[in-house]
Write a protein that holds these residues in place. Sequence first.
Motif, short mmCIF file in Angstrom:
data_model
loop_
_atom_site.label_atom_id
_atom_site.label_comp_id
_atom_site.label_asym_id
_atom_site.label_seq_id
_atom_site.Cartn_x
_atom_site.Cartn_y
_atom_site.Cartn_z
N UNK A 256 1.03 -1.15 -0.11
CA UNK A 256 0.03 0.12 -0.13
C UNK A 256 0.88 1.29 0.01
N UNK A 257 2.06 1.17 0.86
CA UNK A 257 2.82 2.26 0.70
C UNK A 257 3.33 2.75 -0.61
N UNK B 97 -3.80 -10.68 -4.54
CA UNK B 97 -3.46 -10.81 -3.42
C UNK B 97 -4.40 -9.93 -2.35
N UNK B 98 -4.25 -9.79 -0.95
CA UNK B 98 -4.96 -9.10 -0.33
C UNK B 98 -5.26 -7.74 -0.68
N UNK B 99 -6.42 -7.46 -0.89
CA UNK B 99 -6.85 -5.87 -1.41
C UNK B 99 -6.41 -4.94 -0.75
N UNK B 100 -5.79 -3.89 -1.02
CA UNK B 100 -5.11 -2.93 -0.38
C UNK B 100 -6.21 -2.01 0.12
N UNK B 101 -5.86 -1.69 1.45
CA UNK B 101 -6.70 -0.67 2.27
C UNK B 101 -6.89 0.57 1.73
N UNK B 102 -8.04 1.25 1.77
CA UNK B 102 -8.24 2.63 1.71
C UNK B 102 -8.43 3.37 2.82
N UNK B 103 -7.45 3.85 3.49
CA UNK B 103 -7.52 4.80 4.58
C UNK B 103 -8.04 3.95 5.67
N UNK B 104 -7.94 2.69 5.76
CA UNK B 104 -8.14 1.77 6.99
C UNK B 104 -9.21 1.06 6.45
N UNK B 105 -9.79 1.13 5.43
CA UNK B 105 -10.93 0.55 5.04
C UNK B 105 -10.63 -0.81 3.98
N UNK B 106 -11.00 -1.87 4.45
CA UNK B 106 -10.44 -2.98 3.26
C UNK B 106 -11.70 -2.93 2.51
N UNK B 107 -11.08 -2.65 1.03
CA UNK B 107 -12.19 -2.55 0.17
C UNK B 107 -12.18 -4.01 -0.77
N UNK B 108 -13.17 -4.41 -1.51
CA UNK B 108 -12.95 -5.33 -2.37
C UNK B 108 -12.45 -5.04 -3.62
N UNK B 109 -11.79 -5.73 -4.49
CA UNK B 109 -11.29 -5.33 -5.73
C UNK B 109 -12.23 -4.66 -6.75
N UNK B 110 -13.52 -5.19 -6.78
CA UNK B 110 -14.46 -4.75 -7.66
C UNK B 110 -14.80 -3.37 -7.42
#
Length: 199
Positions: free
Chosen positions: A129-130, A164-177
Amino acid sequence: MIVQPLLAIRVLAFITAIILFWLVSTQTKEVKKHVTEGFVSFLTTWILLFIGAKLLTKWQLLLDHPIALLAYPSGTLEFYIATAAITVIKLYKNKSSIYTHEYVQLIAFSWFSFSVFTIVFNDEGAWSELILTFLFIILITLVNIPILTVIFIVLLTGIYGLFYPSPELMGYRMDPWFYIGIALLCSLLLLFDKRRDLP
């Protein structure tokens, strides 16, 4: 009242993004002030949309416990609704704005700052993510068409999340879709805008 660590990190990330913008931007002080006010308005609109989404998704709970609306928003579904709505509203409203580039730059700074702070202060986060958020900053600096940068980054994030595990968006785990959907939505807005400009 106990402040949740992720909430504190989010607030710190947004403040850091604004400071970074003021340091690196070559715009005048007046323009920087205008852009900062617009960004704060953007965040406020998103929060209101987030809370409004709760009215739609949690209306039965709100009938029994109306004070729940005041709780810190944490639902992923509400995040989806609010983010999709703000994407349509802001990109359509500001598609010809001379400050759209600065707004996207502030979002990139915020996301990157959050990634750094979660690793440093919370001992969490992922290096992927970084790296992704750093790439976002590089691209928004080099590419003069903000919506193309947004499309590329969210599409890349979505594709990464398929394997791979979907990257978080500001701490929220979003689905790839979700990321792929935002990329398609931005692409449609760009296509619509270009078609409208044709004679």
